[in-house]
Structure formats: C-alpha cells, structure tokens
Enzyme design. Sequence first.
Site, PDB file in Angstrom:
ATOM      1  N   ILE A   1       3.727  -2.909   5.612  1.00  0.00           N
ATOM      2  CA  ILE A   1       4.175  -2.422   4.304  1.00  0.00           C
ATOM      3  C   ILE A   1       3.641  -3.274   3.154  1.00  0.00           C
ATOM      4  O   ILE A   1       4.024  -3.068   2.004  1.00  0.00           O
ATOM      5  CB  ILE A   1       5.714  -2.338   4.224  1.00  0.00           C
ATOM      6  CG1 ILE A   1       6.361  -3.700   4.438  1.00  0.00           C
ATOM      7  CG2 ILE A   1       6.244  -1.311   5.201  1.00  0.00           C
ATOM      8  CD1 ILE A   1       7.848  -3.692   4.210  1.00  0.00           C
ATOM      9  N   GLU A   2       2.743  -4.216   3.462  1.00  0.00           N
ATOM     10  CA  GLU A   2       2.094  -4.976   2.388  1.00  0.00           C
ATOM     11  C   GLU A   2       0.636  -4.537   2.283  1.00  0.00           C
ATOM     12  O   GLU A   2       0.336  -3.533   1.652  1.00  0.00           O
ATOM     13  CB  GLU A   2       2.254  -6.479   2.655  1.00  0.00           C
ATOM     14  CG  GLU A   2       3.722  -6.918   2.540  1.00  0.00           C
ATOM     15  CD  GLU A   2       3.903  -8.408   2.644  1.00  0.00           C
ATOM     16  OE1 GLU A   2       3.332  -9.142   1.807  1.00  0.00           O
ATOM     17  OE2 GLU A   2       4.619  -8.864   3.559  1.00  0.00           O
ATOM     18  N   MET A   3      -0.281  -5.225   2.948  1.00  0.00           N
ATOM     19  CA  MET A   3      -1.681  -4.794   2.882  1.00  0.00           C
ATOM     20  C   MET A   3      -2.018  -3.780   3.976  1.00  0.00           C
ATOM     21  O   MET A   3      -3.050  -3.112   3.899  1.00  0.00           O
ATOM     22  CB  MET A   3      -2.609  -6.000   2.978  1.00  0.00           C
ATOM     23  CG  MET A   3      -2.504  -6.933   1.776  1.00  0.00           C
ATOM     24  SD  MET A   3      -3.781  -8.217   1.838  1.00  0.00           S
ATOM     25  CE  MET A   3      -3.284  -9.245   0.450  1.00  0.00           C
TER      26      MET A   3
ATOM     27  N   VAL B   1       0.836  -1.197   0.000  1.00  0.00           N
ATOM     28  CA  VAL B   1       0.000   0.000   0.000  1.00  0.00           C
ATOM     29  C   VAL B   1       0.872   1.249   0.000  1.00  0.00           C
ATOM     30  O   VAL B   1       1.978   1.259   0.540  1.00  0.00           O
ATOM     31  CB  VAL B   1      -0.966   0.015   1.216  1.00  0.00           C
ATOM     32  CG1 VAL B   1      -1.905  -1.181   1.172  1.00  0.00           C
ATOM     33  CG2 VAL B   1      -0.201   0.043   2.529  1.00  0.00           C
TER      34      VAL B   1
END
Length: 417
Positions: A188-190, A146
């Site tokens: 730092i992903e979803m 994201v």
Amino acid sequence: MNVSEHRSYPLLLKLSVATALLAGLTCTQAGTAQAAEKKSNKVQLGTDELTLGVPGKGPLTKAEIKEWLDNPENHQILEVTLPLGLSAGQAQMQGLKENPLTRAKVELGRQLYFDTRLSSDNTISCASCHHPDEGWGRHTQFGIGVRDQEGGRNSPISYNRILSGPQFWDGRAATLEEQAVGPIANPIEMANTHENAVKTLKKIPGYQMQFKKIFKDGITIDNVGKAIAAFERAVVTGPTPFDYQEQLKPFLKLDKEDLEDFKEEYEAALAMTKKHPMSDSAKRGMKLFFSEEVNCAACHLGPNLADEKYHNLGVGMDADKPDLGRYEVTKQEKDKGAFKTPTIRNVEQSAPYMHDGSLETLEEVVEHYNKGGTPNPWLSDKVKKLNLSAQDKKDLVAFMKACTGPFPKVESGRLPE
C-alpha cells in the site's frame, strides 16, 4: 560558580571551556566556512553543502554525472559534525561505521529519495510521505501510496535520523538502511518488489554509472538502502531559539567578575539569543517542560529531545481493535499499544500528530497529556493527569515551537534522465 572556584581552575581548563563555548557559538559560521572550503572531507550537517545536488539545472545528464563521479573528492569518506543543539549527540550518531558518508553516496541517495520510478506505477517516492515542504512528514492523517491507498499510521518524520537506531513507529526496522527499502515492497506504499525496483534502476544509465562507481557490487537493493540512508542522515535540523537560550545559560550563572573572563563569548551568545529570541511564554513553557511536575522530559530528552524508546500513551487504545504497535514486533505484553517517541525538534512543522495522526494540533497534543492520556491496562506510568492552566498549555506549545530550527535546502528535481 563563585570567584574562588573559578580562580582555582588551571589555565588550560579555563581556555578549554572558552574554546568549547566559542565552538558552539560559531556553528553557523563554521558551516558557511566549510562551504567556502572546496571539498573538505570535514562537513557540518545542517548546512546545504550535501543536499543541493549536482550543480546545474534540469534532468541530470550522463555528462554531468560523469564529471561529478570523476572528481575523487566526491568519494572521500566524510567526517561529519552536528550543529548546535544536536552537537551534544556527536558520539551517538548511528550507522556511519557500517555505511560511511561520501558526497557521491549522499547525492545518489538524494536522487533515489525523490524518484517515483522506485514505485510500481511511477507515482510514489520516499518524499511522497516524507516531504521537505511538509516538515519531512506529510500533512495527512495517514501515509498515502499508489492508487491513493491509505495506510494505518501517520508518516514519521525523516530528519535527525542520524541520531536514531530502529525505525518506524514500532521499531520493526533495525536500521535506517532497512527502513529505506521497506516501503518499496509495501503493497500500500510503493507496491513494487525489490527485484523490479533494481531492474528499473539498471535501465537508467545515470544510475548505472553512479552505483558502479560508489559500490563494488553495483545496483542491489541493499545498496539502494545504503544510499537513501546516507542522504537521510545528512538531513538534520539547525540551531533553534531553545538551543541559543541553552548556550547562554552557563554565562548567566557567572558573577560579574567571572563573566569578564568570557566577555567575548558571552556577548556572542547573548547576540544570538536576541537574533533568535524565545518569547516569555516559551521560556515559561521550557520550565514546565523540564519540571518534575509536568516532566515532558521523561521521554523527550537528549540532544534530539527523544528517548528512542516506546511508550503507551493511550492514543487509539479505546478503538474496537486498537493498533498494538511495538507489541506486534516483540510479542511482549508490556509493549501493547507502545510507539516510539518522536522528536520535539521542528515538531510544529509536521502536523498531524501521534502514530495515528489523530491529533491535529500541538494544543490537542498538550490536552491529551493534560487529561492523563487514554486509560488502558498498558498505559505508561509516565503519563499522569497534569491539571495545567490555560496559560500553562499555551506556554508548552510556545516552547515546542521554539524548538524549531532551519532545515538544509534540498534539491528535489534533478534526477537522472
């Protein structure tokens, strides 16, 4: 096998050999036949049968989902087999006892895999880092989450996971189910929370209907993981030119008289190698790959051409603060800088390579091994200077490319309204 040895075989054993060889030859046809049989609980993975989604076009409506769920055949526990090549790992399949596959569960997992609504800002799905169009990985050095945040490792591939135990480059997730929900809460992903992801799904009627029917306790984060893992286990690579060549190999060891007894099977195997040929370069590369001198098979072995272990290859170990990989999980000195062996199957489709995405091509990967890796105190004893010629390097790359087979077709767009 000489004539006397062959003639000493009992007839039953001889027939069994022929049957086994023929079974390998016809795996592609078997997949087609299974597709033609309506809703059999016996499914060969690698075909499109489980991954094309609920029939139709556009967003999934409640009526379509209800019709799908009302069919009891979609809730049968499936007996799955693997295609030629991977089939040698039939007994090594992971997670099916704990999380049996059904068509409905795989289909729910497919929807979740491609649904960006699992992320905090509706922009990232599992497929954002593990996309079917990019070898079920991503052609970026690092995973991107994201707000375009960049991780520190290359996105691992998400196919052939049915033959894999612990997940991630460092093996920190014990199961595929655990791995499947990890990125949802990764900042730092979803960048979501599991609680909020569940809350979001509960607001979508199509998901409410499916979770209620498939799982006794409905929508939970554990069930999200089970569904996504079920879908990922259905994504496997099909037979490769290498597999067809291996299938032919036993026949080439027979003398002319013995070969007559297996004429039909031999001719079928030969036809498949001609239809899916390996180049002379790839054949030379295959010999190098499995040779004692080069010995790529020290780590890349077994049905999935991966040993499921962790090795320090020296990649990134010359950095000021190197990524210590498996060590961060085990805290054992021997695991410093060690990362999980990736499969060679379909590897040409998932560049860039290594845990840090630092090598852009297979040629660069071969050169890294050729020079003996990057020296460091924990370098694997399996990594040694190879002194390959320019042609040897080309041949190894050609062989790795000959380990590429078809993926099942996947519907990515049909999600619940």
